[in-house]
Design an enzyme around this catalytic site. Structure first.
Site, PDB file in Angstrom:
ATOM      1  N   GLN A 262       0.802  -1.219   0.000  1.00 53.35           N
ATOM      2  CA  GLN A 262       0.000   0.000   0.000  1.00 53.35           C
ATOM      3  C   GLN A 262       0.840   1.277   0.000  1.00 53.35           C
ATOM      4  O   GLN A 262       0.318   2.339  -0.318  1.00 53.35           O
ATOM      5  CB  GLN A 262      -0.972  -0.025   1.179  1.00 53.35           C
ATOM      6  CG  GLN A 262      -2.060  -1.075   0.993  1.00 53.35           C
ATOM      7  CD  GLN A 262      -2.958  -1.267   2.197  1.00 53.35           C
ATOM      8  OE1 GLN A 262      -2.605  -1.990   3.113  1.00 53.35           O
ATOM      9  NE2 GLN A 262      -4.105  -0.623   2.205  1.00 53.35           N
TER      10      GLN A 262
ATOM     11  N   HIS B  57       1.005  -9.247   4.941  1.00 49.25           N
ATOM     12  CA  HIS B  57      -0.140  -8.337   4.879  1.00 49.25           C
ATOM     13  C   HIS B  57      -0.754  -8.478   3.481  1.00 49.25           C
ATOM     14  O   HIS B  57      -0.546  -7.637   2.610  1.00 49.25           O
ATOM     15  CB  HIS B  57       0.311  -6.899   5.163  1.00 49.25           C
ATOM     16  CG  HIS B  57      -0.816  -5.939   5.422  1.00 49.25           C
ATOM     17  ND1 HIS B  57      -0.964  -5.250   6.607  1.00 49.25           N
ATOM     18  CD2 HIS B  57      -1.844  -5.545   4.649  1.00 49.25           C
ATOM     19  CE1 HIS B  57      -2.038  -4.479   6.549  1.00 49.25           C
ATOM     20  NE2 HIS B  57      -2.589  -4.635   5.361  1.00 49.25           N
TER      21      HIS B  57
ATOM     22  N   ASN C 106      -1.321 -10.217   9.197  1.00 47.28           N
ATOM     23  CA  ASN C 106      -2.332  -9.179   9.340  1.00 47.28           C
ATOM     24  C   ASN C 106      -3.704  -9.749   8.989  1.00 47.28           C
ATOM     25  O   ASN C 106      -3.879 -10.345   7.928  1.00 47.28           O
ATOM     26  CB  ASN C 106      -2.040  -7.998   8.407  1.00 47.28           C
ATOM     27  CG  ASN C 106      -3.035  -6.873   8.613  1.00 47.28           C
ATOM     28  OD1 ASN C 106      -3.032  -6.230   9.660  1.00 47.28           O
ATOM     29  ND2 ASN C 106      -3.919  -6.646   7.645  1.00 47.28           N
ATOM     30  N   GLU C 107      -4.658  -9.568   9.877  1.00 48.85           N
ATOM     31  CA  GLU C 107      -6.063  -9.943   9.714  1.00 48.85           C
ATOM     32  C   GLU C 107      -6.321 -11.118   8.757  1.00 48.85           C
ATOM     33  O   GLU C 107      -6.996 -10.964   7.725  1.00 48.85           O
ATOM     34  CB  GLU C 107      -6.918  -8.735   9.302  1.00 48.85           C
ATOM     35  CG  GLU C 107      -6.525  -7.952   8.109  1.00 48.85           C
ATOM     36  CD  GLU C 107      -7.323  -6.648   7.931  1.00 48.85           C
ATOM     37  OE1 GLU C 107      -7.756  -6.383   6.807  1.00 48.85           O
ATOM     38  OE2 GLU C 107      -7.508  -5.895   8.916  1.00 48.85           O
TER      39      GLU C 107
ATOM     40  N   ASN D  12      -7.402  -5.060  14.781  1.00 49.05           N
ATOM     41  CA  ASN D  12      -7.840  -4.013  13.856  1.00 49.05           C
ATOM     42  C   ASN D  12      -9.322  -3.792  14.104  1.00 49.05           C
ATOM     43  O   ASN D  12     -10.146  -4.647  13.774  1.00 49.05           O
ATOM     44  CB  ASN D  12      -7.625  -4.429  12.399  1.00 49.05           C
ATOM     45  CG  ASN D  12      -6.156  -4.588  12.052  1.00 49.05           C
ATOM     46  OD1 ASN D  12      -5.274  -4.288  12.873  1.00 49.05           O
ATOM     47  ND2 ASN D  12      -5.875  -5.072  10.861  1.00 49.05           N
TER      48      ASN D  12
ATOM     49  N   TYR E 192     -12.529  -1.146  13.520  1.00 49.59           N
ATOM     50  CA  TYR E 192     -12.995   0.052  12.825  1.00 49.59           C
ATOM     51  C   TYR E 192     -14.386   0.491  13.280  1.00 49.59           C
ATOM     52  O   TYR E 192     -14.622   1.666  13.481  1.00 49.59           O
ATOM     53  CB  TYR E 192     -12.980  -0.152  11.305  1.00 49.59           C
ATOM     54  CG  TYR E 192     -11.572  -0.101  10.737  1.00 49.59           C
ATOM     55  CD1 TYR E 192     -11.025   1.087  10.289  1.00 49.59           C
ATOM     56  CD2 TYR E 192     -10.774  -1.245  10.699  1.00 49.59           C
ATOM     57  CE1 TYR E 192      -9.729   1.147   9.792  1.00 49.59           C
ATOM     58  CE2 TYR E 192      -9.468  -1.197  10.203  1.00 49.59           C
ATOM     59  CZ  TYR E 192      -8.953   0.008   9.760  1.00 49.59           C
ATOM     60  OH  TYR E 192      -7.668   0.073   9.283  1.00 49.59           O
TER      61      TYR E 192
ATOM     62  N   GLU F 289      -4.817  -1.216  14.057  1.00 45.10           N
ATOM     63  CA  GLU F 289      -5.443  -0.367  13.043  1.00 45.10           C
ATOM     64  C   GLU F 289      -6.731   0.195  13.604  1.00 45.10           C
ATOM     65  O   GLU F 289      -7.526  -0.532  14.222  1.00 45.10           O
ATOM     66  CB  GLU F 289      -5.777  -1.161  11.771  1.00 45.10           C
ATOM     67  CG  GLU F 289      -4.575  -1.596  10.978  1.00 45.10           C
ATOM     68  CD  GLU F 289      -4.953  -2.290   9.664  1.00 45.10           C
ATOM     69  OE1 GLU F 289      -6.089  -2.101   9.185  1.00 45.10           O
ATOM     70  OE2 GLU F 289      -4.100  -3.017   9.134  1.00 45.10           O
TER      71      GLU F 289
ATOM     72  N   TRP G 127      -4.688   3.694  11.488  1.00 44.52           N
ATOM     73  CA  TRP G 127      -4.599   3.427  10.055  1.00 44.52           C
ATOM     74  C   TRP G 127      -5.182   4.641   9.382  1.00 44.52           C
ATOM     75  O   TRP G 127      -6.364   4.898   9.558  1.00 44.52           O
ATOM     76  CB  TRP G 127      -5.407   2.179   9.654  1.00 44.52           C
ATOM     77  CG  TRP G 127      -5.224   1.898   8.181  1.00 44.52           C
ATOM     78  CD1 TRP G 127      -5.957   2.394   7.145  1.00 44.52           C
ATOM     79  CD2 TRP G 127      -4.204   1.083   7.603  1.00 44.52           C
ATOM     80  NE1 TRP G 127      -5.462   1.955   5.945  1.00 44.52           N
ATOM     81  CE2 TRP G 127      -4.382   1.146   6.198  1.00 44.52           C
ATOM     82  CE3 TRP G 127      -3.143   0.329   8.122  1.00 44.52           C
ATOM     83  CZ2 TRP G 127      -3.539   0.472   5.315  1.00 44.52           C
ATOM     84  CZ3 TRP G 127      -2.326  -0.345   7.236  1.00 44.52           C
ATOM     85  CH2 TRP G 127      -2.531  -0.267   5.844  1.00 44.52           C
TER      86      TRP G 127
HETATM   87  O1  IFM Z   1      -6.263  -0.792   4.114  1.00 45.11           O
HETATM   88  C1  IFM Z   1      -6.738  -1.829   4.902  1.00 45.11           C
HETATM   89  C2  IFM Z   1      -5.583  -2.641   5.438  1.00 45.11           C
HETATM   90  O2  IFM Z   1      -4.767  -3.145   4.411  1.00 45.11           O
HETATM   91  C3  IFM Z   1      -6.116  -3.813   6.226  1.00 45.11           C
HETATM   92  N1  IFM Z   1      -7.057  -3.375   7.229  1.00 45.11           N
HETATM   93  C4  IFM Z   1      -8.121  -2.516   6.817  1.00 45.11           C
HETATM   94  C5  IFM Z   1      -7.542  -1.319   6.084  1.00 45.11           C
HETATM   95  C6  IFM Z   1      -8.666  -0.346   5.690  1.00 45.11           C
HETATM   96  O3  IFM Z   1      -9.608  -0.969   4.875  1.00 45.11           O
END
Ligand code: IFM
Length: 518
Positions: free
Chosen positions: A58, A157, A202-203, A344, A346, A412, A455
């Site tokens: 990213q 990731h 990651n996730e 993570n 949100y 995140e 994030w």
């Molecule tokens: O951008 C993503 C990241 O790569 C993984 N977690 C969620 C973020 C936002 O959608």
């Protein structure tokens, strides 16, 4: 199958690119005063760190330079699945890491979470180390450390080397365990003298659901009727298989770290998981059970085996023989194989009972979960998440109560806005303010949280939206040849918070940076 496709698809609302002109004047009615809390209310580093997150594909760019080979994410992007965007250039952090680290210093970050691109460090994923890749990560790590910023490193990731996916199907094959462990070994040996926080994955739960069940994320594996437009895959079994191999790969790498490196390098190893908090849509017993099942299928799928050595009971019951079992040796390896959990978070979602799905002849993971989930705010015209910090408090309390109060990092957390909208990202400030305040509450209630990473640091290429949404503290205009990092108001807010200063920006038409360090 309307229903549960909603599950993650709500994250990928069909979006429009609308270029709302940027307002750089910052001529604001602020009156923000103090935060109601400050950085100094949290433990000081190293006991607690505040930072920001990124991932290799990213931000790095330089996708085909210096020996890097494609990952499954490159393949996905180049197939046009990210609204035409790719990570070929991204934020160009590969070439601009010094500038970015200086910006982190100026912002006041105490830690930076980034991931290593496996196929940059070891071209094609197996074999000799790529000297240029090694040099890049050494440079980045050294630069961070020389500026007093802790590196927190993720090994995977969403960017498995394409060569390994081609050779044996990547995460659906147990062959991945050996290759992942060998890659982790290179990382520990080369960087472990300076990197003290390792996250293996990651996730994996989101990655697997999107990539192996519904098929809208790389590596685009799925089968009808559960996913569409996949040329290969089996949604009924592969999500379970892939998570199983993720867990075994994680446990194998963690065992290696603990046996060979930890005593001399004195670091920590953990895994990351994505989780919402779920609330029942109604007070019915069925919806309450659905909210609990949502936690079991989502969060506990990964974390339950790590703490108890087995999958949650309801998953075993609903998935039956499609859910792999751990041998007793594997169970012992997986159980306790972490020093910390990275989370993570949100937002919070509604869970509705959908037990009818259990009557289907053929089921995937989503049908097995027997839930429908949906956002609290049904207004899909906005990109922004409903701001639900109370859900994070509930989630952390749930983890504390059910999983032995592990060391935990918020890896995140951040607000999604339309990219190219406004530098005056008030909703991001409100979001960060709310979640950091909630984190303070849970710490005061005894949670073992040790860090918070927003994030994201920069506006990155987004996994679900390409260049249509962003989460960054710093805006980057991808049409600007210099890819200048421009602070949003949230960058100023976070910076003031980290420096224990009040957030009182004033109008200054001459320079958007001018009041930054006042
Ligand atoms: O951008 C993503 C990241 O790569 C993984 N977690 C969620 C973020 C936002 O959608």
């Amino acid at each position: 199958m309307v229903l549960q496709l909603e599950l993650l698809l709500f994250l990928s609302f069909i979006t429009l690119i609308i270029g709302i002109p940027l307002n750089l004047s910052l001529d604001l009615e602020l009156g923000a005063g103090d935060h109601g809390f400050k950085r100094a209310d949290f433990p000081a580093p190293p006991d607690f760190v505040f930072g920001a997150s990124s991932s290799a594909y990213q931000v790095e760019g330089a996708a085909d330079q210096d020996g890097r080979t494609p990952s499954i994410w490159d393949t996905y992007a180049h197939a046009g699945k990210m609204h035409g965007a790719t990570g070929d250039v991204a934020c160009d952090e590969y070439h601009r890491y010094k500038e970015d680290v200086q910006l982190m210093v100026d912002t006041g970050l105490e830690a930076y979470r980034f991931s290593i691109s496996w196929s940059r460090l070891i071209s094609n994923g197996r074999g000799p180390v790529n000297p240029k890749g090694l040099q890049y990560y050494n440079n980045l790590i050294d630069q961070l450390i020389s500026k007093g910023i802790q590196p927190h490193v993720t090994l995977h990731h969403a960017d498995l080397p394409q060569a390994l996916d081609d050779e044996y199907g990547g995460w659906v094959s147990p062959q991945i365990i050996k290759d992942f462990t060998a890659y982790a070994n290179v990382c520990f040996a080369q960087f472990g003298d300076r990197v003290k926080h390792w996250t293996t994955m990651n996730e994996p739960n989101v990655f697997v659901l999107g990539g192996y069940d519904i098929g809208f994320l790389p590596p685009s594996r799925c089968s009808a009727p559960f996913g569409v437009n996949c040329s290969r895959g089996d949604s009924t079994t592969e999500p379970y298989l892939a998570i199983h191999n993720f867990l075994l790969s994680h446990a194998s790498a963690a065992a290696l770290y603990k046996q060979t490196y930890q005593h001399k390098q004195c670091g920590f190893i953990g895994i990351n998981v994505f989780s919402y908090w779920f609330i029942p849509r109604t007070e019915t017993h069925q919806d309450q059970a659905a909210a609990q099942r949502a936690m079991d299928f989502y969060f506990s799928w990964v974390v339950h085996p790590l703490v108890y050595g087995e999958y949650p009971g309801v998953m075993k019951k609903n998935a039956g023989s499609r859910l792999p079992t751990f041998t007793s040796a594997e169970s012992a390896l997986v159980k306790g194989s972490f020093d910390f959990i990275g989370l993570n978070y949100y937002n919070t979602l509604y869970a509705d009972d959908n037990s009818a799905a259990l009557n289907l002849q053929t089921r995937d993971y989503v049908a097995d979960s027997a839930i429908k989930i949906s956002p609290l705010d049904q207004d899909r015209s906005t990109f922004e998440y409903p701001i639900t910090p109370w859900g994070m408090e509930e989630l952390l309390e749930y983890i504390k109560q059910n999983y032995g109060n592990p060391l935990l990092y918020i890896h995140e957390n951040g607000q999604r806005t339309r990219r190219n909208s406004s530098l005056e990202d008030w909703s991001r400030i409100e979001y960060l303010h709310g979640h950091i305040h909630s984190l303070l509450n849970v710490i005061r209630n005894g949670s073992n949280a040790r860090g918070y990473f927003t994030w994201s640091f920069l506006d990155t290429l987004e996994l679900l939206d390409g260049l249509e949404s962003s989460y960054g503290l710093y805006y980057i205009d991808v049409d600007d040849p210099d890819l200048k990092r421009q602070p949003k108001l949230s960058a100023h807010w976070y910076s003031k918070f980290l420096k224990n200063k009040n957030f009182t920006p004033r109008s200054d038409p001459d320079a958007d940076q001018h009041y930054f360090f006042q």
